[in-house]
Scaffold this motif. Structure first.
Motif, PDB file in Angstrom:
ATOM      1  N   MET A  34      -7.216  -6.211   0.105  1.00  0.00           N
ATOM      2  CA  MET A  34      -6.708  -6.103  -1.259  1.00  0.00           C
ATOM      3  C   MET A  34      -6.468  -7.487  -1.844  1.00  0.00           C
ATOM      4  SD  MET A  34      -2.738  -5.088  -0.500  1.00  0.00           S
ATOM      5  CE  MET A  34      -1.738  -6.115   0.603  1.00  0.00           C
ATOM      6  N   LYS A  36      -3.452  -9.049  -4.027  1.00  0.00           N
ATOM      7  CA  LYS A  36      -2.079  -8.661  -4.373  1.00  0.00           C
ATOM      8  C   LYS A  36      -1.413  -9.739  -5.216  1.00  0.00           C
ATOM      9  CE  LYS A  36       2.166  -7.002  -2.114  1.00  0.00           C
ATOM     10  NZ  LYS A  36       2.145  -5.667  -2.723  1.00  0.00           N
ATOM     11  N   GLU A  37      -0.839  -9.329  -6.339  1.00  0.00           N
ATOM     12  CA  GLU A  37      -0.122 -10.267  -7.197  1.00  0.00           C
ATOM     13  C   GLU A  37       1.078 -10.838  -6.456  1.00  0.00           C
ATOM     14  OE1 GLU A  37       0.879  -8.176 -10.740  1.00  0.00           O
ATOM     15  OE2 GLU A  37      -1.209  -7.822 -11.313  1.00  0.00           O
ATOM     16  N   MET A  55      -2.891 -14.464  -7.041  1.00  0.00           N
ATOM     17  CA  MET A  55      -3.033 -13.345  -6.120  1.00  0.00           C
ATOM     18  C   MET A  55      -3.487 -13.818  -4.742  1.00  0.00           C
ATOM     19  SD  MET A  55      -4.847 -10.393  -8.477  1.00  0.00           S
ATOM     20  CE  MET A  55      -6.194 -11.422  -9.083  1.00  0.00           C
ATOM     21  N   THR A  57      -5.348 -12.700  -1.175  1.00  0.00           N
ATOM     22  CA  THR A  57      -6.400 -11.735  -0.812  1.00  0.00           C
ATOM     23  C   THR A  57      -6.330 -11.480   0.685  1.00  0.00           C
ATOM     24  OG1 THR A  57      -7.955 -13.603  -0.693  1.00  0.00           O
ATOM     25  CG2 THR A  57      -7.999 -12.256  -2.695  1.00  0.00           C
ATOM     26  N   THR A  58      -6.643 -10.258   1.077  1.00  0.00           N
ATOM     27  CA  THR A  58      -6.526  -9.895   2.489  1.00  0.00           C
ATOM     28  C   THR A  58      -7.808  -9.255   3.010  1.00  0.00           C
ATOM     29  OG1 THR A  58      -5.707  -7.650   2.089  1.00  0.00           O
ATOM     30  CG2 THR A  58      -4.067  -9.419   2.154  1.00  0.00           C
ATOM     31  N   THR A 227       6.729 -10.834   2.534  1.00  0.00           N
ATOM     32  CA  THR A 227       5.346 -10.455   2.844  1.00  0.00           C
ATOM     33  C   THR A 227       5.255  -9.229   3.722  1.00  0.00           C
ATOM     34  OG1 THR A 227       5.403 -12.052   4.666  1.00  0.00           O
ATOM     35  CG2 THR A 227       4.425 -12.783   2.589  1.00  0.00           C
ATOM     36  N   ALA A 286     -10.174  -6.246  -7.865  1.00  0.00           N
ATOM     37  CA  ALA A 286      -8.851  -6.340  -8.484  1.00  0.00           C
ATOM     38  C   ALA A 286      -8.894  -6.986  -9.863  1.00  0.00           C
ATOM     39  CB  ALA A 286      -7.909  -7.119  -7.576  1.00  0.00           C
TER      40      ALA A 286
END
Length: 342
Positions: A34, A36-37, A55, A57-58, A227, A286
């Motif tokens: 994802m 994520k903000e 953001m 990223t993962t 986190t 995203a």
């Protein structure tokens, strides 16, 4: 008879299919995660707001079963890795997960230090002890210590770094004893362990743990980074940008959706990460407009070049920007025109 045979065959097939979900293979699968903000999970006390977003990223990483293995064989941007490429020698999955969480904690500390020093603010550390990352089988610590234990005293002596601990234990001879005082789930425990030679390195002796410093950072204004269960060091660059943006009146997002990846050290140097292709896919989904990728000083096989290739393959309009340092990212953001409101 035929009906019974049919029913029996049906249940056998069903059991095989269900079993395939729970039988682990000696492989790991990575796939896009994802984007994520960061503003909701990073809070600088009385920090400034932003119009756009930074953001992280993962990548989703997990042990393969039959189905996920076959799926990864045919799907784009899903990678298969032998377990020995993911786990350290003798490392359990629990120790691997703890290692990833600690790497995330380390990246947060480096990001905070980088951002606060860039903002001209003081940074101090408080040393808390030794954090046990792994316990080596068939060594004195096996069955006594666990990954996640925090050793804060040895033979009644408190240290100010893991190096001091290693130097102290390193002066001991095989057969000597050490008394450890440590915390496990906030409960204080003690253990006496002997010093023994390592099986793979008989000339070296110890108790059989891998370790890192356990420390916390002291800054003003206070910053909190939540986190949860996200692991790994790859969000360091983006953490530092979000923290710095909240520390400064100027909004460096300028209204854009900015994703990226890369480790960061306390000097602000950005390092490469794994899974850059999957992170590009996640950022594009995203709605990111800009993506910061580790440049690795222009290396031919850099994260940046792999990111560019993936961006072309998925036909994204996202701009891929090469970054070697935190200052590179800030320089790019300063020169970037403000986003026109539609």
């Amino acid at each position: 008879m035929r009906k019974k045979l049919f029913i029996g065959s049906f249940f056998l097939i069903a059991l095989i299919l269900i079993g395939g979900m729970y039988i682990s293979l000696p492989y790991y699968i990575s796939k896009p995660g994802m984007a994520k903000e960061l503003a909701p999970i990073i809070k600088v006390e009385n920090g400034y707001k932003e119009k756009g977003n930074f953001m992280l990223t993962t990548v989703r990483m997990g042990r393969a079963n039959i189905y996920s293995y076959l799926e990864a064989k045919v799907k784009d941007y899903e990678e298969i890795y032998p377990a020995e490429e993911i786990l350290n020698p003798h490392e359990t999955e629990e120790e691997y997960n703890l290692r990833q969480l600690h790497l995330m904690d380390s990246s947060k500390l480096n990001a905070i230090e980088t951002a606060y020093r860039k903002a001209g603010l003081e940074v101090n550390y408080k040393y808390k002890g030794i954090y046990v990352m792994q316990v080596i089988p068939d060594m004195p610590a096996a069955g006594k210590l666990k990954a996640g234990d925090r050793i804060f005293e040895v033979d009644g002596v408190k240290f100010t770094s893991s190096k001091e601990f290693i130097d102290y234990v390193g002066k001991k001879q095989a057969g000597d004893k050490v008394n450890l005082t440590y915390l496990r789930k906030d409960k204080e425990k003690t253990e006496e362990l002997s010093i023994e030679p390592f099986k793979e390195e008989p000339k070296r002796a110890g108790i059989g743990i891998s370790l890192v410093d356990d420390k916390e950072i002291d800054v003003d204004p206070e910053v909190k980074v939540n986190t949860a269960e996200i692991g790994g060091p790859s969000a360091g660059l983006m953490f530092s940008l979000e923290i710095y943006n909240q520390l400064t009146k100027k909004d460096f997002t300028k209204g854009y959706q900015i994703a990226g990846t890369g480790t960061i050290d306390s000097e602000g140097t950005v390092g490469p990460i794994g899974g850059i292709e999957q992170k590009i896919v996640a950022a594009d989904k995203a709605g990111a407009e800009i993506f910061f990728a580790p440049n690795e000083q222009g290396a031919k096989d850099s994260n940046y070049r792999a990111a560019l290739k993936t961006a072309r393959d998925i036909k994204t309009n996202m701009k891929i920007v090469p970054i070697d340092t935190f200052d590179d990212a800030i320089t790019y953001l300063e020169k970037m025109p403000g986003k026109k409101e539609s």
